[in-house]
Design a protein around this motif. Sequence first.
Motif, PDB file in Angstrom:
ATOM      1  N   ILE A 293       2.682  20.129 -15.514  1.00 25.20           N
ATOM      2  CA  ILE A 293       4.015  20.375 -16.057  1.00 25.20           C
ATOM      3  C   ILE A 293       4.993  20.218 -14.900  1.00 25.20           C
ATOM      4  CG2 ILE A 293       5.556  22.083 -17.097  1.00 25.20           C
ATOM      5  CD1 ILE A 293       3.117  23.259 -18.525  1.00 25.20           C
ATOM      6  N   TRP A 294       5.907  19.257 -14.996  1.00 20.57           N
ATOM      7  CA  TRP A 294       6.877  18.988 -13.945  1.00 20.57           C
ATOM      8  C   TRP A 294       8.080  19.909 -14.112  1.00 20.57           C
ATOM      9  CZ3 TRP A 294       5.739  16.759  -9.683  1.00 20.57           C
ATOM     10  CH2 TRP A 294       6.734  16.267  -8.832  1.00 20.57           C
ATOM     11  N   VAL A 295       8.950  19.951 -13.114  1.00 18.20           N
ATOM     12  CA  VAL A 295      10.157  20.767 -13.214  1.00 18.20           C
ATOM     13  C   VAL A 295      11.384  19.986 -12.729  1.00 18.20           C
ATOM     14  CG1 VAL A 295       8.890  22.932 -12.885  1.00 18.20           C
ATOM     15  CG2 VAL A 295       9.925  21.811 -10.906  1.00 18.20           C
ATOM     16  N   ASP A 296      12.536  20.474 -13.091  1.00 16.58           N
ATOM     17  CA  ASP A 296      13.863  19.958 -12.741  1.00 16.58           C
ATOM     18  C   ASP A 296      14.285  18.773 -13.589  1.00 16.58           C
ATOM     19  OD1 ASP A 296      14.353  21.921 -10.894  1.00 16.58           O
ATOM     20  OD2 ASP A 296      13.984  20.682  -9.141  1.00 16.58           O
ATOM     21  N   ASN A 297      13.476  17.715 -13.640  1.00 21.11           N
ATOM     22  CA  ASN A 297      13.773  16.581 -14.508  1.00 21.11           C
ATOM     23  C   ASN A 297      12.490  16.138 -15.207  1.00 21.11           C
ATOM     24  OD1 ASN A 297      12.460  15.144 -12.404  1.00 21.11           O
ATOM     25  ND2 ASN A 297      14.417  14.787 -11.386  1.00 21.11           N
ATOM     26  N   ASP A 298      12.577  15.150 -16.057  1.00 14.66           N
ATOM     27  CA  ASP A 298      11.407  14.725 -16.829  1.00 14.66           C
ATOM     28  C   ASP A 298      10.476  13.922 -15.933  1.00 14.66           C
ATOM     29  OD1 ASP A 298       9.541  13.837 -18.657  1.00 14.66           O
ATOM     30  OD2 ASP A 298      11.011  13.363 -20.208  1.00 14.66           O
ATOM     31  N   GLY A 299       9.386  14.536 -15.525  1.00 10.60           N
ATOM     32  CA  GLY A 299       8.439  13.883 -14.628  1.00 10.60           C
ATOM     33  C   GLY A 299       7.829  12.632 -15.213  1.00 10.60           C
ATOM     34  N   TYR A 300       7.811  12.539 -16.532  1.00  5.19           N
ATOM     35  CA  TYR A 300       7.283  11.324 -17.157  1.00  5.19           C
ATOM     36  C   TYR A 300       8.118  10.117 -16.756  1.00  5.19           C
ATOM     37  CZ  TYR A 300       5.291   8.346 -20.850  1.00  5.19           C
ATOM     38  OH  TYR A 300       4.655   7.338 -21.549  1.00  5.19           O
ATOM     39  N   ASP A 301       9.404  10.333 -16.552  1.00  6.52           N
ATOM     40  CA  ASP A 301      10.308   9.259 -16.168  1.00  6.52           C
ATOM     41  C   ASP A 301      10.433   9.101 -14.658  1.00  6.52           C
ATOM     42  OD1 ASP A 301      10.903   8.695 -18.835  1.00  6.52           O
ATOM     43  OD2 ASP A 301      12.557  10.134 -18.868  1.00  6.52           O
ATOM     44  N   THR A 302      10.409  10.216 -13.921  1.00  7.14           N
ATOM     45  CA  THR A 302      10.733  10.149 -12.501  1.00  7.14           C
ATOM     46  C   THR A 302       9.526   9.998 -11.582  1.00  7.14           C
ATOM     47  OG1 THR A 302      10.770  12.570 -12.382  1.00  7.14           O
ATOM     48  CG2 THR A 302      12.871  11.458 -12.783  1.00  7.14           C
ATOM     49  N   LEU A 303       8.350  10.428 -12.014  1.00  5.63           N
ATOM     50  CA  LEU A 303       7.142  10.221 -11.226  1.00  5.63           C
ATOM     51  C   LEU A 303       6.665   8.783 -11.369  1.00  5.63           C
ATOM     52  CD1 LEU A 303       5.198  13.506 -12.071  1.00  5.63           C
ATOM     53  CD2 LEU A 303       5.933  12.807  -9.782  1.00  5.63           C
ATOM     54  N   PRO A 304       5.865   8.285 -10.419  1.00  6.77           N
ATOM     55  CA  PRO A 304       5.272   6.968 -10.594  1.00  6.77           C
ATOM     56  C   PRO A 304       4.529   6.869 -11.925  1.00  6.77           C
ATOM     57  CG  PRO A 304       4.930   7.726  -8.354  1.00  6.77           C
ATOM     58  CD  PRO A 304       5.530   8.883  -9.108  1.00  6.77           C
ATOM     59  N   ALA A 305       4.557   5.711 -12.527  1.00  5.89           N
ATOM     60  CA  ALA A 305       4.014   5.523 -13.877  1.00  5.89           C
ATOM     61  C   ALA A 305       2.540   5.890 -13.981  1.00  5.89           C
ATOM     62  CB  ALA A 305       4.232   4.078 -14.326  1.00  5.89           C
TER      63      ALA A 305
END
Length: 389
Positions: A293-305
Motif C-alpha cells: 500500500i503506497w502513500v502520498d500519491n497513487d503508487g500505481y501511477d508513480t512507481l515503475p510499472a
Amino acid sequence: MSVRPATSARTSARPAERPAERPAPARLGDRPSSRLRHPRLLGVAGGLAGLALLAGCASAPAEGGGSTSAAGEDCARMVTNSGGLDDRSFNQSSWAGLQKAEKEDGIQARVLVSTTENDLAPNVAQAVDSGCGFVLTVGYELAPATEEQAAANPDIDFAIVDETVDAPNVKPILFDTAQASYLAGYLAAGVSKTGKVATFGGGNQPPVTLFMDGFADGVDAYNAAHGTTVQLLGWTKEAQDGSFTGDFEDVNKGKQLAQALIDQGADVIMPVAGQVGEGAASAALATGGVDVIWVDNDGYDTLPAEYRPIVLTSVIKDTEKAVQQIAVSSTDDSFTNEPYVGTLDNGGVDLAPFHDLASSVSPELSDELDALRDQIASGAVTVTSPSQP
C-alpha cells in the motif's frame, strides 16, 4: 516542531479558504475518485522539466549558487526538502500543483531542488530573493528556514507542506491521513492470507506516524468486526514506536526492513518513507504473494510499472489541488495563515483504486470500506492520533 499558528488579525480580515463541495462518494477501488485529482506522473520527464525550470530561476547552492532577479508578485517559488524533486511523494505532488497553477492560472512557477540539508536554508533565501510573492516549502526539514524568512519578509506569503510554522504569513498545508489510513488498515486485514500485515516509516515524526496510527486502528476495527486476530507488525500505537529506516532516500534500507517484515509473515506492507518505500515494493515483488500500500500519491501511477501487480491501493493526499488553490490565493488577496487540513470529507485524503488487484477485494469488503468512509467523513466514526493536525 512549531505549534499550530493562532488566529491572527490577518486571518480574521480575510476569509478562510474553503474546500470545494464534495460530490456523492464513488465506490472505493472501482474507479478513480470523482473527488480527487490524482497527482500526475512526472518520472524522468518531470525531472528534466524540473531541471529546466530550475535553470530558469537559479541554480541550487550545491550547484554553484547564483542570483535571481525580481519576477513580480504573480509568480511562485518552491523549495524541495533533501529528498529532491522526483521522490514519488510530497515534493513531486507539490510541484505538480504549482505546475498546474502555472498552466491554468498564469502563475509563473520555478523550483529550487535541495539534495542535502546544506541546501535548505540557502534555497529558501534564494526563493525569497526572486521577488515572487509566494514561496512554498516542503517538509519539516524546511520549517526553521521558512520561519526565519517569513519573519524577515512579512509581505511575502509562505506555505509549508506537512508541517506547521507559527507566523502570520505562513499557511500550513496538512492532511489527516489517519482517516484514509484507517481504511487502508481495514483493507489490509481483510485481504491478508497470513493474518499478518505491516507498516514502517522513514522516521518517527508526526506526518509519518499519523499514517501508521490510522493503519493500526483500521486493522483493529477489522478484527473487532469479524472476530479475527490479524496482527500488525512494525508499529505499536500505544507506545508510539515501531520500525523506521532512519531516512527517506536510501531505497536499500527500505528493502531490507520490508524483507524482515515479510520474513515474519507479513503479506501486506504500507511503507511511509517517501522513495525508501520503493525498496518495500522491490522486496514484495521478489518474494511473491506480498502486496504494498503506497502513500502520498497513487503508487500505481508513480512507481515503475514493474510494481503495478503488487500495488493494492494507496493512501492519497491531494497535495496537488491544495497547492494550486493556495498559490492562487496569494495572487487574489484571499491568502490566510489558517491551516489547510485535508480530510475524507473535503477530498483532501482518500484511497486510490485497487487497479490490478481489484479481484482480490471481495464485494463485501468493498462495501464495508464504502460504509466506513462515509461514517468517518460524517463524524460517526472518529479516527484519533496524537499526530493529528
